[in-house]
Write an enzyme that holds these catalytic residues in place. Structure first.
Site, PDB file in Angstrom:
ATOM      1  N   ASP A 190       0.833  -1.206   0.000  1.00 50.65           N
ATOM      2  CA  ASP A 190       0.000   0.000   0.000  1.00 50.65           C
ATOM      3  C   ASP A 190       0.872   1.262   0.000  1.00 50.65           C
ATOM      4  OD1 ASP A 190      -2.196  -1.639   0.199  1.00 50.65           O
ATOM      5  OD2 ASP A 190      -2.342  -1.433   2.384  1.00 50.65           O
TER       6      ASP A 190
HETATM    7  N1  URA Z   1      -1.350  -5.956   3.932  1.00 50.34           N
HETATM    8  C1  URA Z   1      -1.810  -4.686   3.953  1.00 50.34           C
HETATM    9  O1  URA Z   1      -2.824  -4.393   4.579  1.00 50.34           O
HETATM   10  N2  URA Z   1      -1.119  -3.757   3.274  1.00 50.34           N
HETATM   11  C2  URA Z   1       0.014  -4.021   2.596  1.00 50.34           C
HETATM   12  O2  URA Z   1       0.602  -3.111   2.005  1.00 50.34           O
HETATM   13  C3  URA Z   1       0.482  -5.340   2.579  1.00 50.34           C
HETATM   14  C4  URA Z   1      -0.222  -6.298   3.256  1.00 50.34           C
END
Ligand code: URA
Length: 233
Positions: free
Chosen positions: A101
Site C-alpha cells: 500500500d
Molecule cells: N497488507 C496490507 O494491509 N497492506 C500491505 O501493504 C500489505 C499487506
C-alpha cells in the site's frame, strides 16, 4: 561489473570488435562521461551510443527495494503520485512483484522476469510474507489466535497466519505477522476484524529473503543465490 565491449555486444550493438571501435571513436558514454577502451560497466548504468540510450533487454534483473511510504507500487500513477519506479534507476522494463500500500513500507522485489513474478504472486505457491505491524490498543491472546486461525474478510476466510507479539503497552501492540496470501490490504483488514487499526506496516521478509539493513528508498541487486532461492520457493 562487466567489460563495456561485452556489455555493448550483449545489448546487440555489434561484435566486440565493432564495439571497441565505437568506444575508441568516443561514441559511447557511461553515465554521461565518454567511455574509454577497457572500461567496465555497473549493472544499471546509463550507457549511450551516439547519445542514444541502450540497455540489455535480454537480461533479467532482480532488485530488492526498501519501499518507503508515500510511493505507489505501480509503474505509472494516474494521480501523478510518486511510484516505486522513481526510486530505481535501471535501464530495463521492470515491474514490482505484488503490491504494498501507499502507506506501507518495506521489502519489494522488482524484476523483468515474468515467470518469477508470477511464481511469487500465485496464491497456489503459498509464499510467506512477513510484516512488522504496530496496531492500536492491546491485542489479546484470544484475538491473536482468532487471526491466526482465519477470519472473514470480504466474505472469504483467510488462510492460517502466524503472529508473534513483539511488545505491548497500554496503547499499542507491535507484532510480526506472517501470511501467505496476498489479498488487497489483507493485514489491515484482518486486524480490523478484531477492532484494531494498523498504524504502521512494514514488510520485512518474503520467504527467508529479508530486508536487512537497506535504508528506506535504497535498493540492491539480488545475488544469484538469492534469485535461485526465489525460483525454487
Ligand atoms: N497488507 C496490507 O494491509 N497492506 C500491505 O501493504 C500489505 C499487506
Amino acid at each position: 561489473m562487466v567489460r563495456l565491449n561485452k556489455y555493448l555486444a550483449d545489448c546487440g550493438v555489434g561484435s566486440r570488435r565493432e564495439c571497441d571501435r565505437l568506444i575508441a571513436d568516443g561514441a559511447v558514454k557511461i553515465n554521461g562521461r565518454v567511455a574509454q577502451l577497457g572500461d567496465a560497466v555497473d549493472e544499471g548504468a546509463h550507457v549511450t551510443v551516439h547519445d542514444k540510450r541502450i540497455g540489455d533487454k535480454q537480461k533479467n534483473y532482480y532488485i530488492l527495494l526498501h519501499k518507503p511510504k508515500g510511493y505507489v507500487t505501480t509503474v505509472k500513477d494516474d494521480l501523478g503520485r510518486k511510484t516505486v519506479m522513481d526510486l530505481v534507476h535501471v535501464n530495463a522494463r521492470l515491474y514490482p512483484v505484488g503490491r504494498l500500500d501507499y502507506d506501507t513500507e518495506g521489502l519489494l522485489i522488482l524484476t523483468n522476469d515474468g515467470d518469477l513474478a508470477n511464481r511469487l504472486t500465485h496464491p497456489r505457491n503459498e509464499i510467506n510474507k512477513t510484516y512488522v505491524a504496530r496496531i492500536s490498543g492491546q491485542l489479546t491472546d484470544a484475538e491473536r489466535i482468532r487471526l491466526e486461525k482465519g477470519v472473514l474478510i470480504d466474505g472469504i476466510k483467510t488462510a492460517p497466519a502466524r503472529i508473534k507479539i513483539l511488545s505491548r503497552d497500554v496503547h499499542h501492540t507491535r507484532c510480526e505477522i506472517t501470511i501467505h496470501e496476498g489479498r488487497n490490504r489483507q493485514v489491515k483488514k484482518m486486524f480490523e476484524t478484531v477492532g484494531k487499526e494498523v498504524e504502521f506496516l512494514k514488510r520485512v521478509a518474503v520467504g527467508e529473503l529479508r530486508l536487512g539493513g537497506l535504508k528506506r528508498g535504497e535498493y540492491r541487486f539480488l545475488t544469484e543465490i538469492e534469485v535461485e532461492y526465489l525460483k525454487n520457493l
